[in-house]
Motif scaffolding. Structure first.
Motif, PDB file in Angstrom:
ATOM      1  N   MET A  70       0.817  -1.207   0.000  1.00 47.84           N
ATOM      2  CA  MET A  70       0.000   0.000   0.000  1.00 47.84           C
ATOM      3  C   MET A  70       0.858   1.268   0.000  1.00 47.84           C
ATOM      4  N   ARG A  71       1.961   1.240   0.702  1.00 46.98           N
ATOM      5  CA  ARG A  71       2.833   2.405   0.793  1.00 46.98           C
ATOM      6  C   ARG A  71       3.376   2.790  -0.583  1.00 46.98           C
ATOM      7  N   GLU A  72       3.776   1.800  -1.380  1.00 41.65           N
ATOM      8  CA  GLU A  72       4.313   2.057  -2.711  1.00 41.65           C
ATOM      9  C   GLU A  72       3.238   2.635  -3.630  1.00 41.65           C
ATOM     10  N   THR A  73       2.020   2.104  -3.552  1.00 40.39           N
ATOM     11  CA  THR A  73       0.920   2.607  -4.370  1.00 40.39           C
ATOM     12  C   THR A  73       0.599   4.046  -4.004  1.00 40.39           C
ATOM     13  N   ASN A  74       0.534   4.333  -2.713  1.00 39.15           N
ATOM     14  CA  ASN A  74       0.251   5.706  -2.273  1.00 39.15           C
ATOM     15  C   ASN A  74       1.356   6.657  -2.702  1.00 39.15           C
ATOM     16  N   ARG A  75       2.598   6.202  -2.656  1.00 37.73           N
ATOM     17  CA  ARG A  75       3.728   7.034  -3.076  1.00 37.73           C
ATOM     18  C   ARG A  75       3.624   7.361  -4.558  1.00 37.73           C
ATOM     19  N   LYS A  76       3.280   6.377  -5.380  1.00 38.61           N
ATOM     20  CA  LYS A  76       3.145   6.611  -6.818  1.00 38.61           C
ATOM     21  C   LYS A  76       2.016   7.596  -7.108  1.00 38.61           C
ATOM     22  N   ARG A  77       0.901   7.456  -6.408  1.00 43.99           N
ATOM     23  CA  ARG A  77      -0.208   8.393  -6.587  1.00 43.99           C
ATOM     24  C   ARG A  77       0.190   9.796  -6.177  1.00 43.99           C
ATOM     25  N   TRP A  78       0.905   9.892  -5.064  1.00 41.24           N
ATOM     26  CA  TRP A  78       1.325  11.194  -4.568  1.00 41.24           C
ATOM     27  C   TRP A  78       2.275  11.854  -5.562  1.00 41.24           C
ATOM     28  N   LEU A  79       3.240  11.087  -6.072  1.00 39.26           N
ATOM     29  CA  LEU A  79       4.185  11.631  -7.046  1.00 39.26           C
ATOM     30  C   LEU A  79       3.478  12.069  -8.324  1.00 39.26           C
ATOM     31  N   SER A  80       2.566  11.240  -8.802  1.00 40.76           N
ATOM     32  CA  SER A  80       1.844  11.568 -10.022  1.00 40.76           C
ATOM     33  C   SER A  80       0.968  12.806  -9.827  1.00 40.76           C
ATOM     34  N   GLY A  81       0.255  12.871  -8.728  1.00 44.03           N
ATOM     35  CA  GLY A  81      -0.593  14.037  -8.457  1.00 44.03           C
ATOM     36  C   GLY A  81       0.213  15.313  -8.313  1.00 44.03           C
ATOM     37  N   THR A  82       1.326  15.221  -7.617  1.00 45.02           N
ATOM     38  CA  THR A  82       2.204  16.374  -7.460  1.00 45.02           C
ATOM     39  C   THR A  82       2.785  16.775  -8.814  1.00 45.02           C
ATOM     40  N   GLY A  83       3.134  15.786  -9.629  1.00 48.90           N
ATOM     41  CA  GLY A  83       3.664  16.068 -10.965  1.00 48.90           C
ATOM     42  C   GLY A  83       2.667  16.816 -11.832  1.00 48.90           C
ATOM     43  N   TRP A  84       1.395  16.419 -11.761  1.00 52.53           N
ATOM     44  CA  TRP A  84       0.371  17.127 -12.530  1.00 52.53           C
ATOM     45  C   TRP A  84       0.197  18.547 -12.016  1.00 52.53           C
ATOM     46  N   ALA A  85       0.237  18.719 -10.694  1.00 57.36           N
ATOM     47  CA  ALA A  85       0.117  20.071 -10.125  1.00 57.36           C
ATOM     48  C   ALA A  85       1.289  20.948 -10.568  1.00 57.36           C
ATOM     49  N   VAL A  86       2.495  20.394 -10.546  1.00 59.00           N
ATOM     50  CA  VAL A  86       3.683  21.142 -10.979  1.00 59.00           C
ATOM     51  C   VAL A  86       3.593  21.444 -12.475  1.00 59.00           C
ATOM     52  N   SER A  87       3.090  20.503 -13.258  1.00 61.22           N
ATOM     53  CA  SER A  87       3.008  20.675 -14.713  1.00 61.22           C
ATOM     54  C   SER A  87       2.004  21.750 -15.123  1.00 61.22           C
ATOM     55  N   LEU A  88       1.085  22.085 -14.249  1.00 58.33           N
ATOM     56  CA  LEU A  88       0.117  23.121 -14.589  1.00 58.33           C
ATOM     57  C   LEU A  88       0.767  24.505 -14.671  1.00 58.33           C
ATOM     58  N   TRP A  89       1.853  24.721 -13.919  1.00 57.69           N
ATOM     59  CA  TRP A  89       2.498  26.034 -13.961  1.00 57.69           C
ATOM     60  C   TRP A  89       3.083  26.343 -15.343  1.00 57.69           C
ATOM     61  N   PRO A  90       3.909  25.472 -15.928  1.00 58.74           N
ATOM     62  CA  PRO A  90       4.403  25.775 -17.283  1.00 58.74           C
ATOM     63  C   PRO A  90       3.261  25.884 -18.295  1.00 58.74           C
ATOM     64  N   ALA A  91       2.227  25.064 -18.130  1.00 61.30           N
ATOM     65  CA  ALA A  91       1.087  25.146 -19.043  1.00 61.30           C
ATOM     66  C   ALA A  91       0.419  26.515 -18.923  1.00 61.30           C
ATOM     67  N   PHE A  92       0.301  27.032 -17.711  1.00 62.36           N
ATOM     68  CA  PHE A  92      -0.288  28.350 -17.489  1.00 62.36           C
ATOM     69  C   PHE A  92       0.590  29.453 -18.090  1.00 62.36           C
ATOM     70  N   VAL A  93       1.889  29.400 -17.825  1.00 60.82           N
ATOM     71  CA  VAL A  93       2.810  30.435 -18.327  1.00 60.82           C
ATOM     72  C   VAL A  93       2.797  30.467 -19.853  1.00 60.82           C
ATOM     73  N   VAL A  94       2.924  29.306 -20.475  1.00 62.98           N
ATOM     74  CA  VAL A  94       2.947  29.245 -21.940  1.00 62.98           C
ATOM     75  C   VAL A  94       1.568  29.567 -22.505  1.00 62.98           C
ATOM     76  N   GLY A  95       0.518  29.140 -21.818  1.00 61.99           N
ATOM     77  CA  GLY A  95      -0.840  29.466 -22.257  1.00 61.99           C
ATOM     78  C   GLY A  95      -1.099  30.965 -22.244  1.00 61.99           C
ATOM     79  N   MET A  96      -0.631  31.652 -21.209  1.00 67.20           N
ATOM     80  CA  MET A  96      -0.796  33.107 -21.153  1.00 67.20           C
ATOM     81  C   MET A  96       0.004  33.786 -22.255  1.00 67.20           C
ATOM     82  N   SER A  97       1.211  33.312 -22.500  1.00 68.51           N
ATOM     83  CA  SER A  97       2.017  33.859 -23.584  1.00 68.51           C
ATOM     84  C   SER A  97       1.310  33.669 -24.921  1.00 68.51           C
ATOM     85  N   CYS A  98       0.717  32.512 -25.096  1.00 70.04           N
ATOM     86  CA  CYS A  98      -0.025  32.215 -26.323  1.00 70.04           C
ATOM     87  C   CYS A  98      -1.226  33.163 -26.459  1.00 70.04           C
ATOM     88  N   TYR A  99      -1.931  33.368 -25.361  1.00 70.15           N
ATOM     89  CA  TYR A  99      -3.086  34.273 -25.371  1.00 70.15           C
ATOM     90  C   TYR A  99      -2.658  35.695 -25.735  1.00 70.15           C
TER      91      TYR A  99
END
Length: 135
Positions: A8-37
């Motif tokens: 269970m610990r390994e599964t929770n760690r993978k979910r946490w890493l993936s969720g955090t990765g998506w949250a971090v990935s939203l920042w570059p998407a926002f910056v580039v999206g605003m530049s595009c706009y």
């Protein structure tokens, strides 16, 4: 038939890493999206800055489409690495333009955006973490 139990610990760690990765990935998407706009809306501030860098404003729509294509590829899990490579190349051009002008501060935005994009994918993708382990 035997079953394999995943700790269970390994599964929770993978979910946490993936969720955090998506949250971090939203920042570059926002910056580039605003530049595009700003490029597509021909924001007066952005057009002034763009021409100051040395680019004609007739190139704004083309560059906005390139940015949009890179960010779409970046957000699709199966093409995320390709999107990040294209995005890094595009942002590298911005770093080169500001370096040519001799301005140190504007370099931080494209450079940090590329670093954060790669960090987001590294958190999201287990294969990339295996390829580039932090030791």
């Amino acid at each position: 038939m035997s079953t394999i139990e995943i700790p269970m610990r390994e599964t929770n760690r993978k979910r946490w890493l993936s969720g955090t990765g998506w949250a971090v990935s939203l920042w570059p998407a926002f910056v580039v999206g605003m530049s595009c706009y700003w490029k597509l809306s021909h924001s007066p501030f952005y057009v002034k800055e763009f021409t100051r860098i040395g680019w004609p404003d007739s190139r704004l729509p083309l560059l906005a489409c390139l940015q949009l294509g890179a960010i779409i590829l970046f957000l699709i899990p199966s093409t995320a690495v390709l999107g990040c490579i294209i995005l890094t190349g595009y942002l590298g051009g911005a770093v080169a333009a500001y370096t040519r002008m001799g301005e140190p501060y504007p370099i931080l935005v494209p450079l940090s955006t590329a670093i954060i994009a790669w960090f987001g994918i590294w958190l999201r993708d287990e294969r990339l973490r295996g390829l580039l382990p932090i030791r």
